[in-house]
Scaffold this motif. Structure first.
Motif, PDB file in Angstrom:
ATOM      1  N   LEU A   1       0.780  -1.275  -0.170  1.00  0.00           N
ATOM      2  CA  LEU A   1       0.097  -0.066  -0.067  1.00  0.00           C
ATOM      3  C   LEU A   1       0.882   1.243  -0.021  1.00  0.00           C
ATOM      4  N   LEU A   2       1.843   1.244   0.659  1.00  0.00           N
ATOM      5  CA  LEU A   2       2.891   2.346   0.709  1.00  0.00           C
ATOM      6  C   LEU A   2       3.487   2.647  -0.690  1.00  0.00           C
ATOM      7  N   ALA A   3       3.974   1.362  -1.175  1.00  0.00           N
ATOM      8  CA  ALA A   3       4.422   1.468  -2.864  1.00  0.00           C
ATOM      9  C   ALA A   3       3.499   2.127  -3.513  1.00  0.00           C
ATOM     10  N   TYR A   4       2.189   1.572  -3.536  1.00  0.00           N
ATOM     11  CA  TYR A   4       1.126   2.174  -4.579  1.00  0.00           C
ATOM     12  C   TYR A   4       0.791   3.617  -3.999  1.00  0.00           C
ATOM     13  N   LEU A   5       1.025   4.045  -2.733  1.00  0.00           N
ATOM     14  CA  LEU A   5       0.835   5.543  -2.664  1.00  0.00           C
ATOM     15  C   LEU A   5       1.837   6.266  -3.026  1.00  0.00           C
TER      16      LEU A   5
ATOM     17  N   THR B   1     -12.982  -2.207  -3.345  1.00  0.00           N
ATOM     18  CA  THR B   1     -12.290  -1.055  -4.106  1.00  0.00           C
ATOM     19  C   THR B   1     -11.579  -1.414  -5.638  1.00  0.00           C
ATOM     20  N   TRP B   2     -11.039  -2.684  -5.451  1.00  0.00           N
ATOM     21  CA  TRP B   2     -10.530  -3.221  -6.833  1.00  0.00           C
ATOM     22  C   TRP B   2     -11.387  -3.742  -7.607  1.00  0.00           C
TER      23      TRP B   2
ATOM     24  N   ARG C   1      -3.005  -4.073  -6.042  1.00  0.00           N
ATOM     25  CA  ARG C   1      -3.591  -5.376  -6.226  1.00  0.00           C
ATOM     26  C   ARG C   1      -2.634  -6.587  -5.418  1.00  0.00           C
ATOM     27  N   ALA C   2      -1.377  -6.001  -5.272  1.00  0.00           N
ATOM     28  CA  ALA C   2      -0.561  -7.168  -4.729  1.00  0.00           C
ATOM     29  C   ALA C   2      -0.626  -6.773  -3.107  1.00  0.00           C
ATOM     30  N   ALA C   3      -1.064  -5.822  -2.587  1.00  0.00           N
ATOM     31  CA  ALA C   3      -1.663  -5.751  -1.396  1.00  0.00           C
ATOM     32  C   ALA C   3      -2.855  -6.500  -0.818  1.00  0.00           C
TER      33      ALA C   3
ATOM     34  N   ASP D   1       0.979   3.033  -9.114  1.00  0.00           N
ATOM     35  CA  ASP D   1       0.702   1.888  -9.826  1.00  0.00           C
ATOM     36  C   ASP D   1      -0.234   0.777  -9.276  1.00  0.00           C
ATOM     37  N   PRO D   2      -1.238   0.522 -10.067  1.00  0.00           N
ATOM     38  CA  PRO D   2      -2.283  -0.528  -9.694  1.00  0.00           C
ATOM     39  C   PRO D   2      -1.767  -1.817  -9.195  1.00  0.00           C
TER      40      PRO D   2
END
Length: 218
Positions: free
Chosen positions: A31-35, A105-106, A44-46, A39-40
């Protein structure tokens, strides 16, 4: 203190808990990486890591409950185990809410194509879950380190030697001797004084210088 849920002598619960710990941590990290990247892929990985963590946590809870209720009732180990279990349940509920939010959400984003995806709620719930997970882990380590739950007794440990009954008895109290039983020490004889030593006669000279030696008649 041996646990009941074990395979080949090894407790099962400690072997399973690293998986939800790693997967829950990966959820927050993704989630921090997406923030940071929007990058979706990371969103999705989270979601996938969160769901996998819940599955492994459910398995760990089953064997952990077996170990918990095998502990002696009203013991410090049982009390610590209940606190440990309560924090783990709270952790799983927080990540369950995170997984539901991420899934919905996804799914909506995949249908509508609405981006960027919201991260405030899942990230906040995930961080709170990590805090409770660390607290639960501290209590779990206390069960092992302090209460020795899941620790197999060593073959090198010597069994406690039971004390002989004579060692457990209180020694008898000896009464002090009565005055009449006390033996007085013998009285030493008086010391005789030595006879006085006579001084030698002094030789005196008369007016003519003749020395007269007194003669003692016996």
């Amino acid at each position: 203190m041996y646990t009941k849920a074990r395979i080949a002598g090894h407790p099962i619960h400690p072997m399973l808990i690293p998986f939800p710990i790693a997967l829950y941590t990966a959820t927050v990290a993704a989630l921090l990486a997406y923030l940071g990247t929007t990058d979706p892929f990371w969103y999705r990985a989270a979601m996938i890591a969160n769901i996998a963590g819940l599955v492994m946590a459910a398995l760990a809870v089953i064997f952990g409950a077996i170990d918990l209720f095998s502990l002696p009732a009203r013991s410090l180990a049982r009390e610590t185990g209940l606190k440990h279990a309560g924090l783990n349940v709270l952790t799983n509920l927080l990540f369950l809410a995170t997984a539901i939010f991420l899934w919905r959400t996804w799914s909506e984003a995949a249908i509508d194509g609405t981006y960027p995806l919201p991260t405030a709620w899942p990230l906040g719930l995930g961080i709170a879950g990590l805090v409770t997970m660390v607290a639960a882990g501290a209590l779990g380590w206390k069960l092992v380190q302090t209460h020795h739950v899941g620790v197999k007794p060593s073959v090198h440990e010597r069994p406690a030697v039971p004390m002989a009954p004579a060692m457990l008895e209180t020694p008898p109290v000896v009464a002090p001797p009565v005055a009449r039983d006390i033996i007085e020490p013998p009285i030493a004889p008086p010391i005789e004084k030595p006879a006085p030593i006579e001084k030698p006669a002094v030789r005196e000279a008369d007016d003519e210088g003749v020395i007269h030696i007194p003669v003692r008649h016996h």
